[in-house]
Design an enzyme around this catalytic site. Sequence first.
Site, PDB file in Angstrom:
ATOM      1  N   CYS A  49       9.803  -7.495  -2.028  1.00  4.94           N
ATOM      2  CA  CYS A  49       8.394  -7.213  -1.675  1.00  4.94           C
ATOM      3  C   CYS A  49       7.838  -8.058  -0.538  1.00  4.94           C
ATOM      4  O   CYS A  49       6.675  -7.903  -0.186  1.00  4.94           O
ATOM      5  CB  CYS A  49       7.527  -7.481  -2.909  1.00  4.94           C
ATOM      6  SG  CYS A  49       7.504  -9.252  -3.333  1.00  4.94           S
ATOM      7  N   THR A  51       8.955  -8.978   2.815  1.00  2.00           N
ATOM      8  CA  THR A  51       9.086  -8.757   4.264  1.00  2.00           C
ATOM      9  C   THR A  51       9.411  -7.277   4.508  1.00  2.00           C
ATOM     10  O   THR A  51       9.662  -6.527   3.560  1.00  2.00           O
ATOM     11  CB  THR A  51      10.241  -9.608   4.871  1.00  2.00           C
ATOM     12  OG1 THR A  51      11.441  -9.334   4.141  1.00  2.00           O
ATOM     13  CG2 THR A  51       9.966 -11.093   4.816  1.00  2.00           C
ATOM     14  N   GLU A  75      12.527 -16.079  -1.695  1.00  2.00           N
ATOM     15  CA  GLU A  75      12.003 -16.799  -0.528  1.00  2.00           C
ATOM     16  C   GLU A  75      11.983 -18.301  -0.767  1.00  2.00           C
ATOM     17  O   GLU A  75      11.970 -18.751  -1.902  1.00  2.00           O
ATOM     18  CB  GLU A  75      10.577 -16.303  -0.222  1.00  2.00           C
ATOM     19  CG  GLU A  75      10.488 -14.818   0.084  1.00  2.00           C
ATOM     20  CD  GLU A  75      11.254 -14.396   1.338  1.00  2.00           C
ATOM     21  OE1 GLU A  75      11.593 -15.272   2.173  1.00  2.00           O
ATOM     22  OE2 GLU A  75      11.518 -13.194   1.487  1.00  2.00           O
ATOM     23  N   ALA A 112      16.884 -11.053  -7.667  1.00  2.00           N
ATOM     24  CA  ALA A 112      16.640  -9.728  -8.269  1.00  2.00           C
ATOM     25  C   ALA A 112      17.893  -9.153  -8.924  1.00  2.00           C
ATOM     26  O   ALA A 112      17.795  -8.271  -9.779  1.00  2.00           O
ATOM     27  CB  ALA A 112      16.143  -8.762  -7.197  1.00  2.00           C
ATOM     28  N   TYR A 235      26.827   1.941  11.489  1.00  2.00           N
ATOM     29  CA  TYR A 235      25.928   2.013  10.338  1.00  2.00           C
ATOM     30  C   TYR A 235      26.315   3.154   9.403  1.00  2.00           C
ATOM     31  O   TYR A 235      26.999   2.956   8.388  1.00  2.00           O
ATOM     32  CB  TYR A 235      24.454   2.121  10.793  1.00  2.00           C
ATOM     33  CG  TYR A 235      23.516   1.649   9.713  1.00  2.00           C
ATOM     34  CD1 TYR A 235      23.396   2.343   8.511  1.00  2.00           C
ATOM     35  CD2 TYR A 235      22.767   0.476   9.841  1.00  2.00           C
ATOM     36  CE1 TYR A 235      22.577   1.896   7.486  1.00  2.00           C
ATOM     37  CE2 TYR A 235      21.941   0.023   8.825  1.00  2.00           C
ATOM     38  CZ  TYR A 235      21.857   0.757   7.653  1.00  2.00           C
ATOM     39  OH  TYR A 235      21.059   0.310   6.638  1.00  2.00           O
ATOM     40  N   VAL A 272      12.497  -3.203  13.679  1.00  2.00           N
ATOM     41  CA  VAL A 272      12.958  -4.589  13.741  1.00  2.00           C
ATOM     42  C   VAL A 272      12.558  -5.281  12.441  1.00  2.00           C
ATOM     43  O   VAL A 272      11.369  -5.398  12.132  1.00  2.00           O
ATOM     44  CB  VAL A 272      12.314  -5.334  14.927  1.00  2.00           C
ATOM     45  CG1 VAL A 272      12.892  -6.736  15.047  1.00  2.00           C
ATOM     46  CG2 VAL A 272      12.493  -4.554  16.210  1.00  2.00           C
TER      47      VAL A 272
HETATM   48  P1  NAD Z   1      14.079  -7.358   4.929  1.00  2.00           P
HETATM   49  O1  NAD Z   1      15.169  -8.322   5.210  1.00  2.00           O
HETATM   50  O2  NAD Z   1      12.838  -7.424   5.733  1.00  2.00           O
HETATM   51  O3  NAD Z   1      13.613  -7.456   3.370  1.00  2.00           O
HETATM   52  C1  NAD Z   1      14.470  -7.759   2.340  1.00  2.00           C
HETATM   53  C2  NAD Z   1      13.707  -8.103   1.083  1.00  2.00           C
HETATM   54  O4  NAD Z   1      14.660  -8.320   0.027  1.00  2.00           O
HETATM   55  C3  NAD Z   1      12.869  -9.391   1.157  1.00  2.00           C
HETATM   56  O5  NAD Z   1      11.679  -9.226   0.410  1.00  2.00           O
HETATM   57  C4  NAD Z   1      13.750 -10.446   0.450  1.00  2.00           C
HETATM   58  O6  NAD Z   1      13.039 -11.522  -0.134  1.00  2.00           O
HETATM   59  C5  NAD Z   1      14.362  -9.560  -0.617  1.00  2.00           C
HETATM   60  N1  NAD Z   1      15.617 -10.083  -1.171  1.00  2.00           N
HETATM   61  C6  NAD Z   1      16.799 -10.267  -0.552  1.00  2.00           C
HETATM   62  N2  NAD Z   1      17.724 -10.731  -1.438  1.00  2.00           N
HETATM   63  C7  NAD Z   1      17.107 -10.823  -2.637  1.00  2.00           C
HETATM   64  C8  NAD Z   1      17.503 -11.206  -3.931  1.00  2.00           C
HETATM   65  N3  NAD Z   1      18.758 -11.584  -4.214  1.00  2.00           N
HETATM   66  N4  NAD Z   1      16.575 -11.220  -4.925  1.00  2.00           N
HETATM   67  C9  NAD Z   1      15.274 -10.854  -4.688  1.00  2.00           C
HETATM   68  N5  NAD Z   1      14.855 -10.433  -3.479  1.00  2.00           N
HETATM   69  C10 NAD Z   1      15.751 -10.434  -2.472  1.00  2.00           C
HETATM   70  O7  NAD Z   1      14.765  -5.926   5.011  1.00  2.00           O
HETATM   71  P2  NAD Z   1      14.268  -4.454   5.372  1.00  2.00           P
HETATM   72  O8  NAD Z   1      14.796  -4.111   6.700  1.00  2.00           O
HETATM   73  O9  NAD Z   1      12.846  -4.258   5.059  1.00  2.00           O
HETATM   74  O10 NAD Z   1      15.159  -3.619   4.351  1.00  2.00           O
HETATM   75  C11 NAD Z   1      14.689  -3.119   3.125  1.00  2.00           C
HETATM   76  C12 NAD Z   1      15.422  -1.819   2.845  1.00  2.00           C
HETATM   77  O11 NAD Z   1      15.074  -0.855   3.859  1.00  2.00           O
HETATM   78  C13 NAD Z   1      16.945  -1.977   2.882  1.00  2.00           C
HETATM   79  O12 NAD Z   1      17.516  -1.152   1.895  1.00  2.00           O
HETATM   80  C14 NAD Z   1      17.296  -1.435   4.257  1.00  2.00           C
HETATM   81  O13 NAD Z   1      18.611  -0.938   4.340  1.00  2.00           O
HETATM   82  C15 NAD Z   1      16.273  -0.305   4.374  1.00  2.00           C
HETATM   83  N6  NAD Z   1      16.051   0.193   5.748  1.00  2.00           N
HETATM   84  C16 NAD Z   1      15.843  -0.671   6.783  1.00  2.00           C
HETATM   85  C17 NAD Z   1      15.693  -0.150   8.060  1.00  2.00           C
HETATM   86  C18 NAD Z   1      15.462  -1.065   9.251  1.00  2.00           C
HETATM   87  O14 NAD Z   1      15.608  -0.608  10.374  1.00  2.00           O
HETATM   88  N7  NAD Z   1      15.099  -2.311   9.024  1.00  2.00           N
HETATM   89  C19 NAD Z   1      15.712   1.239   8.287  1.00  2.00           C
HETATM   90  C20 NAD Z   1      15.871   2.082   7.199  1.00  2.00           C
HETATM   91  C21 NAD Z   1      16.056   1.552   5.927  1.00  2.00           C
END
Ligand code: NAD
Length: 390
Positions: A49, A51, A75, A112, A235, A272
């Site tokens: 939740c 970032t 975090e 998590a 990817y 990003v």
């Molecule tokens: P991000 O790195 O911004 O967020 C990751 C989140 O996961 C954070 O809140 C972090 O604290 C949490 N997290 C990581 N490991 C954890 C753990 N062990 N326990 C609890 N929390 C944990 O990533 P994002 O880019 O927002 O990605 C989120 C989802 O969206 C992913 O499934 C990603 O594949 C998908 N997604 C991302 C994009 C992109 O371009 N960034 C595009 C499409 C889909």
Amino acid sequence: MVIKPKIRGFICTNAHPVGCAESVKRQIAYVKSQAELSDRPKNVLVIGCSTGYGMASRITAAFGAGAKTLGVCFEKEPTERKTGTAGWYNTAAFHQEAEKAGLYYKTLNGDAFSHDMKKQVIEAIKSDLGSVDLVIYSLASPRRNDPDTGEAYVSSLKPVGETYTTKTFDTNKEIVHEVTLEPANQDEIDNTVKVMGGEDWELWIKALTEANVLSDNCTTTAYTYIGKELTWPIYGHATIGKAKEDLDRASSAINSQYQNVKAYVTSLKAVVTQASSAIPVMPLYISLMYQVMKDEHCHEGVIEQIYGLFNTLLLKEAPPVDEVNRLRMDTVETNDEIQDKIKAIWPQVTTENFPELGDYAGYHQDFLHLFGFGFENVDYEADVSPLAAW
Ligand code: NAD
């Protein structure tokens, strides 16, 4: 302390509390400037939740629908001498804004993937909410410990099948160069599926169901990226793509196992985030895609994508889905017209012309914003306390 960005490769190792708060406030302002959501989740659990897409989901649920939100993230807390992570400060800022708006919020910081975190979440739902009607699964993690065996699994970002040579942009040295990526072996593929596939999402739904804390009409979604030919080798058809295919399996398993739960995988556009900056080739692809989509006036960031998802698809009775029951928010990015424009630029890009052909300035600004840097209305010379309590 005066906090300046410390960028190491594709990551920034510190964060600015005031800038992170600014980022959260801007996302809240965007959601408030849009129409209130007509389908309103009441109690929302966001796993991941703090970032990126997870934070945007929490903000949309809270400020677009007045939902009570329970969040899970991983975090680092700040100390007197060292800043916390961006997700820490984002969460502190979200709490402050939710408090002001009179909205319920609680965040649990920890792993998590563990049984213990699932237990803590269930206790919080039982004591504060009764049940949840929306579960957002937005984890992005490079590793996972199996909750039963304790065995550690590490994911890989590699092609599958054959070696892949392509252009990339080195964000550290700021040069465009060729890169050759060796294919993953079967172990690396399996480990990536173990970390980023659907197993943990299923474990969450199972644990929440067994504890009787899901509402009679619950929706859950896990986020994916599908992309097109330019990104498939690294990817969609690569190790991470194999893990994402496993989300489709998990979604269908959840739908057939639990009558009260509607599960979807949602495909979002590339943006990003801390997760995407770590993937080879993505900084180059995203910079070119940003340029093309900005030129075509159809650019969107995390909050626009997630507000759109909540507003048009996620909570509808029978939303349009693709051939594998996925919700698609990525269709503007992946349509042939946009992709053909990116493909036409791709072979021409060099270190010298990259700033004109691609929107690296936009990419870099978004990157700085992730860590609370680069906001014109934040005083980065000011002495600020790195401490921020939740
Ligand atoms: P991000 O790195 O911004 O967020 C990751 C989140 O996961 C954070 O809140 C972090 O604290 C949490 N997290 C990581 N490991 C954890 C753990 N062990 N326990 C609890 N929390 C944990 O990533 P994002 O880019 O927002 O990605 C989120 C989802 O969206 C992913 O499934 C990603 O594949 C998908 N997604 C991302 C994009 C992109 O371009 N960034 C595009 C499409 C889909």
